[in-house]
Scaffold this motif. Structure first.
Motif, short mmCIF file in Angstrom:
data_model
loop_
_atom_site.label_atom_id
_atom_site.label_comp_id
_atom_site.label_asym_id
_atom_site.label_seq_id
_atom_site.Cartn_x
_atom_site.Cartn_y
_atom_site.Cartn_z
N SER A 120 0.81 -1.22 0.00
CA SER A 120 0.00 0.00 0.00
C SER A 120 0.84 1.27 0.00
N GLU A 121 2.16 1.15 0.16
CA GLU A 121 3.02 2.33 0.12
C GLU A 121 3.17 2.80 -1.33
N PHE A 122 3.42 4.10 -1.50
CA PHE A 122 3.54 4.69 -2.83
C PHE A 122 4.54 3.93 -3.71
N PHE A 123 5.71 3.63 -3.15
CA PHE A 123 6.76 2.98 -3.93
C PHE A 123 6.66 1.46 -3.93
N LYS A 124 5.66 0.92 -3.25
CA LYS A 124 5.53 -0.53 -3.15
C LYS A 124 4.13 -0.99 -3.54
N ARG A 125 3.68 -0.55 -4.68
CA ARG A 125 2.37 -1.00 -5.16
C ARG A 125 2.49 -2.42 -5.70
N ILE A 126 3.35 -2.59 -6.72
CA ILE A 126 3.74 -3.91 -7.21
C ILE A 126 5.26 -3.87 -7.30
N PHE A 127 5.91 -4.83 -6.65
CA PHE A 127 7.37 -4.79 -6.57
C PHE A 127 7.93 -6.20 -6.37
N VAL A 128 9.21 -6.33 -6.58
CA VAL A 128 9.88 -7.57 -6.25
C VAL A 128 10.80 -7.31 -5.06
N ARG A 129 10.67 -8.18 -4.07
CA ARG A 129 11.50 -8.07 -2.87
C ARG A 129 12.86 -8.69 -3.16
N CYS A 130 13.90 -8.06 -2.64
CA CYS A 130 15.26 -8.56 -2.81
C CYS A 130 15.82 -9.01 -1.47
N GLU A 131 16.70 -9.98 -1.54
CA GLU A 131 17.36 -10.48 -0.34
C GLU A 131 18.28 -9.40 0.22
N LYS A 132 18.37 -9.33 1.53
CA LYS A 132 19.28 -8.39 2.19
C LYS A 132 20.68 -9.01 2.22
N THR A 133 21.34 -9.00 1.08
CA THR A 133 22.68 -9.57 1.02
C THR A 133 23.64 -8.69 1.82
N ASP A 134 24.70 -9.28 2.31
CA ASP A 134 25.68 -8.53 3.09
C ASP A 134 26.24 -7.35 2.30
N SER A 135 26.53 -7.57 1.02
CA SER A 135 27.12 -6.51 0.20
C SER A 135 26.14 -5.36 -0.05
N LEU A 136 24.87 -5.66 -0.20
CA LEU A 136 23.85 -4.63 -0.40
C LEU A 136 23.63 -3.84 0.89
N VAL A 137 23.55 -4.53 2.00
CA VAL A 137 23.37 -3.87 3.30
C VAL A 137 24.60 -3.01 3.63
N SER A 138 25.78 -3.50 3.32
CA SER A 138 27.00 -2.74 3.58
C SER A 138 26.98 -1.42 2.81
N LEU A 139 26.61 -1.46 1.54
CA LEU A 139 26.53 -0.25 0.73
C LEU A 139 25.46 0.70 1.28
N ALA A 140 24.32 0.17 1.65
CA ALA A 140 23.23 1.01 2.18
C ALA A 140 23.66 1.66 3.49
N ARG A 141 24.27 0.90 4.35
CA ARG A 141 24.71 1.42 5.65
C ARG A 141 25.77 2.51 5.46
N PHE A 142 26.75 2.25 4.61
CA PHE A 142 27.78 3.24 4.30
C PHE A 142 27.14 4.53 3.77
N SER A 143 26.22 4.38 2.83
CA SER A 143 25.59 5.55 2.19
C SER A 143 24.78 6.35 3.20
N LYS A 144 24.04 5.66 4.05
CA LYS A 144 23.25 6.34 5.08
C LYS A 144 24.16 7.13 6.01
N GLN A 145 25.24 6.50 6.48
CA GLN A 145 26.14 7.16 7.42
C GLN A 145 26.93 8.30 6.77
N THR A 146 27.28 8.15 5.50
CA THR A 146 28.12 9.13 4.83
C THR A 146 27.34 10.33 4.29
N PHE A 147 26.16 10.09 3.75
CA PHE A 147 25.45 11.15 3.03
C PHE A 147 24.28 11.77 3.79
N ILE A 148 23.85 11.13 4.86
CA ILE A 148 22.70 11.65 5.60
C ILE A 148 23.11 11.79 7.07
#
Length: 175
Positions: free
Chosen positions: A74-102
């Motif tokens: 029901s969220e705007f960006f999640k009307r129809i979507f494919v869920r992705c696994e939280k791989t270590d490499s994806l989470v690492s990039l997300a965590r780095f980006s969150k800490q560095t840019f926000i």
């Protein structure tokens, strides 16, 4: 909303072609992507973001994306979507980006636990179509259990309406 950092599949890959075909068939025009982080302040230097990402990728493995399941929400960006696994490499990039840019006081561990990597196929702004009919058009064999590594990073100005979004930086991270 600010800038959003997106991870796109390699341009010439089968998964990129499949995702783009589905998104276009739904009448949408955004690039298939996993959002790494959003709400990066527009005051953040694009050159600093580029430099930080280049440094990150020189010291870390490329992000792996594993598509798990087709879902609706029901969220705007999640009307129809494919869920992705939280791989270590994806989470690492997300965590780095969150800490560095926000720079905010949000608990990074809580944020990391709530990080929900997915690829939207249609946003809620498209109101003139039936979700069930759209889902029936999707050949799940072209998506589910598909993977990619690397691809492209895009920094997108998502501060305006969807039709006004524009890519301000693109990095090819395939090796």
């Amino acid at each position: 909303m600010g800038y959003s950092l997106w991870l796109l599949p390699p341009t010439s890959s089968t998964i990129a072609t499949s995702l783009m075909s589905i998104i276009k068939s739904f009448g949408c025009s955004f690039a298939p992507h996993v959002t790494i982080v959003s709400k990066i302040p527009l005051t953040t230097s694009i050159e600093d973001i580029k430099s930080s990402l280049n440094t990150y990728f020189s010291n870390h493995s490329l992000p792996d994306v594993h598509i798990k399941a087709l879902e609706t929400g029901s969220e705007f960006f999640k009307r129809i979507f494919v869920r992705c696994e939280k791989t270590d490499s994806l989470v690492s990039l997300a965590r780095f980006s969150k800490q560095t840019f926000i720079n905010n006081d949000e608990d990074i561990n809580k944020w990391t636990n709530e990080y929900d990597p997915h690829i939207s196929l249609i946003y809620a702004e498209k109101k003139d179509c039936n979700d069930e009919e759209l889902i029936n058009q999707i050949d799940l064999s072209t998506l589910i259990n598909k993977t990619w590594q690397g691809g492209k990073i895009q920094l997108v100005d998502t501060s305006g309406k969807l039709s006004e979004w524009k890519t301000v930086l693109e990095l090819d991270i395939s090796k």
